[in-house]
Scaffold this active site. Structure first.
Site, PDB file in Angstrom:
ATOM      1  NE  ARG A  35     -40.501   4.329  26.750  1.00  0.00           N
ATOM      2  CZ  ARG A  35     -39.268   4.418  27.246  1.00  0.00           C
ATOM      3  NH1 ARG A  35     -38.493   3.357  27.284  1.00  0.00           N
ATOM      4  NH2 ARG A  35     -38.812   5.557  27.707  1.00  0.00           N
ATOM      5  CG  HIS A  93     -38.009  10.384  25.444  1.00  0.00           C
ATOM      6  ND1 HIS A  93     -39.060  10.293  26.336  1.00  0.00           N
ATOM      7  CD2 HIS A  93     -37.020   9.602  25.969  1.00  0.00           C
ATOM      8  CE1 HIS A  93     -38.718   9.487  27.335  1.00  0.00           C
ATOM      9  NE2 HIS A  93     -37.490   9.062  27.140  1.00  0.00           N
ATOM     10  CD  GLN A 120     -34.141  11.571  29.225  1.00  0.00           C
ATOM     11  OE1 GLN A 120     -34.634  10.512  29.568  1.00  0.00           O
ATOM     12  NE2 GLN A 120     -33.252  12.206  29.976  1.00  0.00           N
ATOM     13  CG  ASP A 173     -30.277   8.477  22.727  1.00  0.00           C
ATOM     14  OD1 ASP A 173     -29.972   7.589  23.554  1.00  0.00           O
ATOM     15  OD2 ASP A 173     -31.421   8.603  22.250  1.00  0.00           O
ATOM     16  CB  CYS A 222     -31.876  10.116  27.444  1.00  0.00           C
ATOM     17  SG  CYS A 222     -31.687   8.934  26.093  1.00  0.00           S
ATOM     18  NE  ARG A 279     -37.894  10.960  31.952  1.00  0.00           N
ATOM     19  CZ  ARG A 279     -38.002   9.842  31.228  1.00  0.00           C
ATOM     20  NH1 ARG A 279     -36.918   9.258  30.750  1.00  0.00           N
ATOM     21  NH2 ARG A 279     -39.189   9.336  30.927  1.00  0.00           N
TER      22      ARG A 279
HETATM   23  N1   CP Z   1     -34.283   7.586  29.258  1.00  0.00           N
HETATM   24  C1   CP Z   1     -35.313   6.723  29.262  1.00  0.00           C
HETATM   25  O1   CP Z   1     -36.419   7.010  28.823  1.00  0.00           O
HETATM   26  O2   CP Z   1     -35.013   5.518  29.836  1.00  0.00           O
HETATM   27  P1   CP Z   1     -35.932   4.212  29.865  1.00  0.00           P
HETATM   28  O3   CP Z   1     -35.962   3.661  28.472  1.00  0.00           O
HETATM   29  O4   CP Z   1     -35.236   3.308  30.841  1.00  0.00           O
HETATM   30  O5   CP Z   1     -37.301   4.598  30.334  1.00  0.00           O
HETATM   31  N1  NVA Z   2     -33.419   7.018  21.478  1.00  0.00           N
HETATM   32  C1  NVA Z   2     -33.596   5.979  22.454  1.00  0.00           C
HETATM   33  C2  NVA Z   2     -34.013   6.572  23.757  1.00  0.00           C
HETATM   34  C3  NVA Z   2     -34.158   5.577  24.877  1.00  0.00           C
HETATM   35  C4  NVA Z   2     -34.654   6.213  26.138  1.00  0.00           C
HETATM   36  C5  NVA Z   2     -34.617   4.966  21.960  1.00  0.00           C
HETATM   37  O1  NVA Z   2     -35.652   5.383  21.409  1.00  0.00           O
HETATM   38  O2  NVA Z   2     -34.388   3.764  22.113  1.00  0.00           O
END
Ligand code: CP
Ligand code: NVA
Length: 314
Positions: A106, A133, A136, A232, A271, A299
């Site tokens: 990540r 992502h 997701q 989101d 998400c 997930r």
């Molecule tokens: N939706 C998602 O990726 O959540 P986290 O940021 O908690 O991993």
């Molecule tokens: N769009 C959000 C998704 C979190 C899972 C972010 O990148 O923070």
């Protein structure tokens, strides 16, 4: 076997995506309540997950997925690694490849993921970048299929920021053939990457592609008759213009009045993490059309299939 990286949905084939989804559904159906009997598809294999940003779902679901598959997981924050002190991604990739069988990253910069994949000798999985992502969106599609059947030909609406999750949804629309409607304020509309993805989808349409992607001016046009409403947070991790965003997105809240324009069986997805009273009202996200916790659960199931696929076990 060629390394099976899981970087983005637009570079996988429709068949590969459907295969991962089918396996995830099967594993969930057969072994959700029988973990100890599930086939240990990744017996003895080791996953390393590296986080440059916070995470609840991704961190825990990858770890549990790997344990369920018979393997184990080392969860690291980039600050725990020399990466946090300037060691290169390339050297980190080469070293980690000597220890583990698969990695998940990540990161704030998509290029870091591409570099990790280039220099690693093991498969690399995208656990969210500033660009996309895909884990997701596969979990979300799995959720839709479980509740409503095939997503091909259905109307999906994205309300709000054209962010990383939205780009993966555009990729999925092209690969799986659903209509995707985007309602976003002009200054937070399609990014360059999304415009490219939309142009590719249009070009495919001319040769028989089954999706269609629409950017609408009127928010109502996205909601109208939709089978699935998605949103989101207005402020993603790393966004520095929170105040401007909150103002620009205010008219884009998903609330009961807007949901009433969608199909009566429409689902609501987010998400998570969610901010009630901002992008969605509490009565919608905690109401009967919301499937946000099924998405979060899925997930786990979809990532089991992604890990097993990347290791050539399915
Ligand atoms: N939706 C998602 O990726 O959540 P986290 O940021 O908690 O991993
Ligand atoms: N769009 C959000 C998704 C979190 C899972 C972010 O990148 O923070």
């Amino acid at each position: 076997m060629e390394k099976r990286h899981f970087i983005d949905l637009d570079i996988l084939s429709s068949e590969e995506i459907s295969h991962i989804l089918d396996k995830a559904l099967l594993m969930k159906k057969e072994f959700k309540d029988l973990r100890h009997k599930a086939p240990k598809l990744c017996d003895g294999r080791i996953l390393a997950t590296i986080f440059e940003k916070p995470s609840t779902r991704t961190r825990v679901s990858f770890d549990v997925a790997m344990r369920d598959l018979g393997g184990s997981c080392i969860s690291l924050s980039s600050n725990d690694l020399q990466l946090g002190r300037g060691e290169s991604i390339a050297d980190t990739a080469r070293v980690m490849s000597r220890y583990v069988d698969v990695m998940m990253l990540r990161t704030s910069a998509h290029q870091n993921l591409l570099d990790l994949a280039e220099f690693a000798d093991v498969p690399v999985i995208n656990g969210l970048t500033d660009r996309s992502h895909p884990c997701q969106i596969l979990a979300d599609i799995l959720t839709f299929i479980e509740k409503r059947g095939p997503i091909e030909g259905r109307k999906v609406a994205w309300i709000g920021d054209c962010n990383n999750v939205a780009l993966s949804a555009v990729h999925a629309a092209t690969k799986l053939g659903f209509s995707f409607y985007i309602a976003a304020p002009e200054q937070y509309g399609p990014t360059e990457a999304m415009q490219e993805a939309i142009a590719k989808d249009k070009a495919l349409g001319l040769t028989g592609g089954k999706s269609s992607i629409h950017i609408v001016d009127k928010i109502e046009d996205a909601f109208e008759g939709a089978d699935l409403i998605m949103t989101d947070t207005w402020v993603s991790m790393g966004d520095e213009d929170a105040a401007e965003r909150k103002e620009a997105f205010a008219p884009y809240q998903v609330n009961r009045e807007m949901m009433a324009l969608a199909d009566k069986d429409a689902l609501f997805m987010h998400c998570l993490p969610a901010y009630r009273g901002r992008e969605v009202t509490a009565d919608v996200i905690d109401g009967p059309q919301s499937v946000v916790f099924d998405e979060a659960e899925n997930r786990l199931h979809v990532q089991k299939a992604i890990i097993a696929w990347s290791l050539g076990a399915i």
